[in-house]
Scaffold this active site. Structure first.
Site, PDB file in Angstrom:
ATOM      1  N   LYS A   1     -66.992  18.649   3.771  1.00 56.71           N
ATOM      2  CA  LYS A   1     -66.883  17.415   4.545  1.00 56.71           C
ATOM      3  C   LYS A   1     -65.551  16.725   4.280  1.00 56.71           C
ATOM      4  O   LYS A   1     -64.861  16.286   5.218  1.00 56.71           O
ATOM      5  CB  LYS A   1     -68.052  16.489   4.207  1.00 56.71           C
ATOM      6  CG  LYS A   1     -68.136  15.257   5.094  1.00 56.71           C
ATOM      7  CD  LYS A   1     -69.445  14.503   4.853  1.00 56.71           C
ATOM      8  CE  LYS A   1     -70.626  15.292   5.312  1.00 56.71           C
ATOM      9  NZ  LYS A   1     -71.912  14.572   5.146  1.00 56.71           N
TER      10      LYS A   1
ATOM     11  N   GLY B   1     -78.947  18.689   5.079  1.00 62.21           N
ATOM     12  CA  GLY B   1     -80.201  18.037   4.734  1.00 62.21           C
ATOM     13  C   GLY B   1     -80.570  18.086   3.268  1.00 62.21           C
ATOM     14  O   GLY B   1     -81.569  17.495   2.863  1.00 62.21           O
TER      15      GLY B   1
ATOM     16  N   MET C   1     -78.537  17.225   0.506  1.00 65.70           N
ATOM     17  CA  MET C   1     -77.898  16.251  -0.357  1.00 65.70           C
ATOM     18  C   MET C   1     -78.150  14.839   0.168  1.00 65.70           C
ATOM     19  O   MET C   1     -78.792  14.645   1.194  1.00 65.70           O
ATOM     20  CB  MET C   1     -76.404  16.546  -0.439  1.00 65.70           C
ATOM     21  CG  MET C   1     -76.093  18.011  -0.763  1.00 65.70           C
ATOM     22  SD  MET C   1     -76.517  18.448  -2.441  1.00 65.70           S
ATOM     23  CE  MET C   1     -75.171  17.654  -3.271  1.00 65.70           C
TER      24      MET C   1
ATOM     25  N   ARG D   1     -71.263   9.596   0.990  1.00 66.82           N
ATOM     26  CA  ARG D   1     -71.894  10.848   1.438  1.00 66.82           C
ATOM     27  C   ARG D   1     -71.492  12.005   0.539  1.00 66.82           C
ATOM     28  O   ARG D   1     -70.382  12.057   0.026  1.00 66.82           O
ATOM     29  CB  ARG D   1     -71.453  11.196   2.872  1.00 66.82           C
ATOM     30  CG  ARG D   1     -71.785  10.167   3.932  1.00 66.82           C
ATOM     31  CD  ARG D   1     -71.094  10.549   5.238  1.00 66.82           C
ATOM     32  NE  ARG D   1     -71.243   9.540   6.268  1.00 66.82           N
ATOM     33  CZ  ARG D   1     -72.126   9.588   7.263  1.00 66.82           C
ATOM     34  NH1 ARG D   1     -72.952  10.609   7.350  1.00 66.82           N
ATOM     35  NH2 ARG D   1     -72.195   8.634   8.163  1.00 66.82           N
TER      36      ARG D   1
ATOM     37  N   HIS E   1     -83.633  17.522  11.083  1.00 65.19           N
ATOM     38  CA  HIS E   1     -83.685  18.279   9.826  1.00 65.19           C
ATOM     39  C   HIS E   1     -84.420  19.599  10.033  1.00 65.19           C
ATOM     40  O   HIS E   1     -83.948  20.670   9.629  1.00 65.19           O
ATOM     41  CB  HIS E   1     -84.386  17.441   8.752  1.00 65.19           C
ATOM     42  CG  HIS E   1     -84.602  18.178   7.457  1.00 65.19           C
ATOM     43  ND1 HIS E   1     -85.728  18.931   7.213  1.00 65.19           N
ATOM     44  CD2 HIS E   1     -83.823  18.302   6.365  1.00 65.19           C
ATOM     45  CE1 HIS E   1     -85.643  19.469   6.007  1.00 65.19           C
ATOM     46  NE2 HIS E   1     -84.495  19.106   5.478  1.00 65.19           N
TER      47      HIS E   1
ATOM     48  N   SER F   1     -77.889  57.762  -9.191  1.00 65.93           N
ATOM     49  CA  SER F   1     -78.398  56.660  -8.380  1.00 65.93           C
ATOM     50  C   SER F   1     -78.885  55.590  -9.343  1.00 65.93           C
ATOM     51  O   SER F   1     -79.749  55.856 -10.180  1.00 65.93           O
ATOM     52  CB  SER F   1     -79.546  57.114  -7.480  1.00 65.93           C
ATOM     53  OG  SER F   1     -80.041  56.024  -6.735  1.00 65.93           O
TER      54      SER F   1
ATOM     55  N   CYS G   1     -80.183  52.095  -5.491  1.00 64.70           N
ATOM     56  CA  CYS G   1     -81.336  52.210  -4.612  1.00 64.70           C
ATOM     57  C   CYS G   1     -82.429  51.198  -4.936  1.00 64.70           C
ATOM     58  O   CYS G   1     -83.557  51.334  -4.478  1.00 64.70           O
ATOM     59  CB  CYS G   1     -81.905  53.624  -4.648  1.00 64.70           C
ATOM     60  SG  CYS G   1     -82.455  54.146  -6.289  1.00 64.70           S
TER      61      CYS G   1
ATOM     62  N   ARG H   1     -67.474  20.623  10.921  1.00 64.30           N
ATOM     63  CA  ARG H   1     -67.619  21.806  10.071  1.00 64.30           C
ATOM     64  C   ARG H   1     -67.966  22.983  10.971  1.00 64.30           C
ATOM     65  O   ARG H   1     -68.430  22.805  12.102  1.00 64.30           O
ATOM     66  CB  ARG H   1     -68.721  21.607   9.020  1.00 64.30           C
ATOM     67  CG  ARG H   1     -70.101  21.350   9.609  1.00 64.30           C
ATOM     68  CD  ARG H   1     -71.108  21.021   8.522  1.00 64.30           C
ATOM     69  NE  ARG H   1     -72.401  20.629   9.084  1.00 64.30           N
ATOM     70  CZ  ARG H   1     -73.397  20.091   8.391  1.00 64.30           C
ATOM     71  NH1 ARG H   1     -73.236  19.867   7.105  1.00 64.30           N
ATOM     72  NH2 ARG H   1     -74.536  19.776   8.960  1.00 64.30           N
TER      73      ARG H   1
END
Length: 879
Positions: A22, A101, A103, A92, A454, A763, A830, A336
């Site tokens: 942000k 949603g 934080m 914020r 949300h 493997s 595997c 964003r």
């Protein structure tokens, strides 16, 4: 003095790790001249300091914050804490990875009992001023002090009902004054102190609360789901408030430059008149589509569209934007790269390539590999859907089909899922506290909220089907039922959701497998051209193998032969072998299994169309095959001419105190070489016959499990080689085959150079290697790992994400040792980690040859392998 605070004018998009997503976005928008409220960012490093300094903000950081506040006061022409015309700010969160949603946010910070009156006089809008104050009290009490929202919601809802109002904006200034008084009384009662009146105290408490939110349960759960390290921390953005709740020429909204559900080009979003940001995402009111803004405020709409185009072109990706309109003036609060469904991600990536905005290489990097899982989920059966009973329709917030039993509480949903039920979580509206319940659910249905609520945003990120904003529905969460379309649906009843149309059906509608074409194939083709790692599948049946081939598998990395013994016609024979006294008796029982084993292998070989197939010989301890019920024991006793007591005694004798570290794997073939002989004959005969029938050139790969020493492998390999040569001679065949081992105990990694003298391939069985290295039982670790997450000992389940520091070190060491002895050795993994993108990136760096995963994770592995190789090449080029 370390710099911890950055003005928006000091940052840019390249400072994401320091400023968070942000903060970097706000700085970049400031740089390119978009209308952004002034502010500053407290860096992620300050968050790290906060936790290292016993959850305190250092004096030096506080001083930098207040210096930045002085700068902000100067720019805004207002004083923070002024009683007549106060500067108000928002606080914020902003982690470097988008966590929608998860934080916390506080708006309207800086108001108190005195300044709210001056604010009302200055703005000439008392209703707006008191509405802002009541919002601040409510958010501060919840986010900073941890008070339950229900205390305040009940007051707000009660006042609305008493006044006959439907919406909050109908409350008058006098109503709001009364609500504020009651809010403060509840605060004083619950907290034992008056609501804080000092703006500086409010500010520092809010910043601390955002830092704390990095470590709250919902954020921790989200980070584990999306593999986000705790060490990253969150930044905090302090920004001058702009107000969308000033009346009919103000508003707030969220918009995307392309559809986050389908990827279609064009502005897609919603807004609310006379509202603040939380009103949109919380679903308190159902918002209007962004296109209506053209009718309400045409000039603002044009400015918004122009700015949105600038942002998408600048970032060369679909943007998710938050905006506020204050008395006809537009402000951007965030941009964003938007969260999107897998379908939308593919569409957007391909469109951006066609628009010459990005290259195919960049397009491959843009797709979140894990998200492809969404495309492989079933859809509703078309015929069954025609007969389905539609009881309602709302917003198609996240596509896909989901059917399950209704639950109204996140904890109940989790419990039901644990019991194996398919769950639909139904809520009035979801909140961050519902994150784990949403993760457990097949689908989510909400009464309130729009396409950017949300529920919608989080469900899309998870790939969970979601239908939101069903205003016709009445939800009673306390009594656990909802009413819709004349039907009452109670907890435990079945409903079905279509996240692509928004339709809600009564009952359990069957689903069909998804089909994959178009953009998916195009992205996969690009990915395959960039990757080095091969992608195989774990498959035990021809059907699994066919699915994997259809999804792009390039061979089988793990065929577990023990799964072939449990069919009703086979299990008596393996039991008879286990309880036999002599080698001859065991061989007789095993010989009856050869046609079954050979038939299975032939089906798998044919499904793989000549691609490599690695077959692991019998691995689990023998007690897993013996009968446990008296009825089955009696049947076995009759078959073998034994008494029931004899069978019970022999079964009891097979009990081991720690069977996962007991008589299993290659140890069985050391004790009972006839098992290895039987399986070798089935493997070799099947390959010879399929090569003759289909014209393939299959070279079977026989994998001996649980080896810890070269001599151990040599004993079993001798049995395999002698049997294989005998079969080849009988069939007149020159078949080439390979013998290797599964590295799944730490000693094997330590002795890899010695073992590689006999093994043609390795493997890494990372499930058991993780179990053995940690000393954790993978069946029981879930009971205590939550405590390890809380204590930050581990951040993720090591059985889901490969432990690169410990287990990874063993893999790297074993690979290096083996290559010195056998330079052409091929190696893969595997375990479950073979379909995990982070683990795949590690395997690519470690120089392994392939990864093997479940069929439906093959596309994820293909894409993740391409992304890993692209990143590795870029790093090499930069260095």
């Amino acid at each position: 003095m370390s710099k911890r605070v950055y003005l928006f004018t000091e940052g840019n998009a390249g400072m994401r790790n320091l400023l968070g997503g942000k903060g970097a976005g706000l700085a970049e928008m400031t740089k390119i001249g978009l209308p952004i409220p002034n502010g500053f960012t407290i860096s992620t490093e300050a968050c790290t300091d906060y936790y290292e300094e016993n959850k305190t903000i250092s004096e030096d950081t506080q001083r930098q914050i207040y210096e930045a506040m002085s700068w902000l006061e100067e720019r805004q022409g207002k004083k923070f804490g002024d009683t007549e015309d106060p500067l108000l700010v928002s606080v914020r969160s902003g982690a470097r990875a988008s966590m929608p949603g998860m934080m916390d946010t506080i708006l309207n910070l800086g108001l108190n009992d005195v300044s709210v009156e001056g604010f009302a006089r200055k703005t000439g809008n008392p209703r707006f001023a008191y509405d802002s104050y009541r919002r601040f009290i409510q958010m501060f009490s919840d986010v900073v002090m941890g008070m339950s929202k229900t205390f305040f919601d009940s007051i707000l809802d009660g006042t609305r009902r008493a006044k006959g109002y439907v919406y909050d904006y109908e409350l008058t200034a006098e109503d709001l004054k009364d609500i504020i008084s009651r809010f403060k009384a509840v605060y004083a009662e619950k907290m034992g102190q008056e609501f804080p009146q000092d703006p500086r105290e409010q500010l520092m408490a809010a910043i601390q609360a955002v830092f704390r939110s990095w470590d709250n349960p919902r954020a921790n759960s989200y980070r584990r789901m999306y593999d986000i390290p705790y060490s990253w921390g969150t930044a905090v953005n302090v920004q001058a408030m702009v107000f969308g709740n000033k009346g009919d020429t103000s508003g707030t909204g969220v918009a995307f430059t392309r559809s986050p559900s389908t990827g279609a080009k064009g502005i897609f979003g919603e807004y609310l008149i006379n509202a603040q940001g939380e009103d949109v995402v919380a679903g308190i009111r159902t918002p209007q589509p962004i296109t209506k803004l053209q009718e309400d405020m045409p000039e603002v709409y044009k400015q918004f569209i122009d700015s949105a185009k600038i942002l998408e072109n600048h970032y060369r990706d679909m943007q998710d934007m938050e905006f506020t309109i204050e008395e006809g003036k537009l402000y951007f609060l965030q941009t964003r790269n938007g969260k999107r469904t897998a379908q939308a991600a593919l569409q957007i990536a391909c469109d951006l390539v066609d628009e010459n905005m990005i290259t195919p290489e960049e397009a491959v990097l843009r797709i979140e590999a894990q998200s492809l899982d969404q495309l492989l989920h079933p859809n509703f059966d078309v015929q069954a859907l025609k007969n389905g009973r539609v009881i309602g329709q709302a917003l198609p917030a996240s596509p896909g089909a989901a059917a399950g039993r209704v639950y109204f509480d996140a904890d109940d949903a989790i419990a039901a899922r644990t019991e194996g039920q398919r769950v639909i979580l139904v809520r009035q509206e979801t909140s961050p506290e519902d994150i784990e319940g949403m993760h457990a659910a097949e689908g989510v249905l909400t009464m309130r909220g729009g396409m950017t609520s949300h529920a919608a945003v989080v469900a899309r990120g998870m790939g969970t089907c979601c239908v939101s904003g069903c205003g016709d529905m009445t939800v009673n969460e306390a009594e656990k039922y909802f009413e819709l379309g004349g039907v009452t649906v109670r907890e435990g009843d079945y409903i079905s959701l279509d996240g692509s149309t928004g339709k809600i059906y009564l009952g359990d509608i069957p689903t069909v497998e998804a089909s994959i074409t178009g953009n998916f194939e195009r992205i996969m083709k690009w990915a395959d051209s960039f990757r080095r790692l091969r992608v195989r599948t774990n498959a035990d049946t021809p059907a699994d193998a066919e699915n994997a081939v259809n999804l792009g598998a390039e061979g089988i990395g793990l065929c577990r032969t023990e799964h072939m013994f449990f069919a009703p016609e086979r299990i008596p024979k393996i039991r008879r072998m286990i309880l036999s006294d002599t080698t001859e008796e065991r061989e007789a029982a095993l010989n009856e299994l050869i046609p079954y084993q050979k038939g299975d292998f032939k089906g798998i070989y044919k499904a793989m169309q000549g691609m490599p197939v690695t077959i692991r010989f019998l691995d689990p301890p023998l007690h897993e095959f013996v009968p446990t019920t008296e009825e089955d024991m009696r049947e076995l006793a009759d078959d073998m001419n034994l008494t029931l007591a004899d069978v019970r005694a022999r079964c009891d004798a097979l009990h081991e105190f720690n069977p996962m570290m007991g008589h299993r794997g290659c140890r069985l073939s050391v004790t009972y070489p006839e098992i290895a002989r039987m399986q070798t004959r089935a493997v070799i005969e099947a390959a010879i016959e399929v090569n003759a029938e289909c014209g393939y050139h299959i070279e079977p790969e026989i994998m001996v499990p649980l080896v810890g020493d070269k001599k151990e492998l040599d004993v079993v390999k001798k049995v395999i080689d002698s049997t294989a040569e005998q079969v080849k001679a009988e069939k007149g065949s020159d078949l080439v085959y390979h013998v290797g081992t599964m590295i799944e105990i730490p000693r094997a990694a330590l002795m890899a150079d010695s073992i590689a003298e006999s093994a043609e391939f390795f493997s890494f069985g990372t499930n058991d290697l993780t179990q053995m290295t940690f000393g954790f039982s993978r069946d029981d670790a879930g009971k205590f790992l939550q405590d390890y997450y809380k204590s930050k000992i581990y951040e993720a389940d090591p059985f889901a994400h490969l432990d690169q520091n410990g287990v990874g070190q063993l893999i790297e060491m074993a690979a290096a040792k083996a290559k010195k002895v056998r330079p052409d050795i091929h190696m893969g993994i595997c375990g479950e980690h073979g379909g995990d993108p982070a683990s795949i990136e590690f395997c690519n760096r470690a120089g392994l040859s392939y990864v093997s995963c479940s069929p439906f994770r093959v596309p994820i592995a293909r894409l993740a392998a391409a992304q890993a190789e692209i990143k590795l090449r870029r790093e090499a080029k930069e260095s």
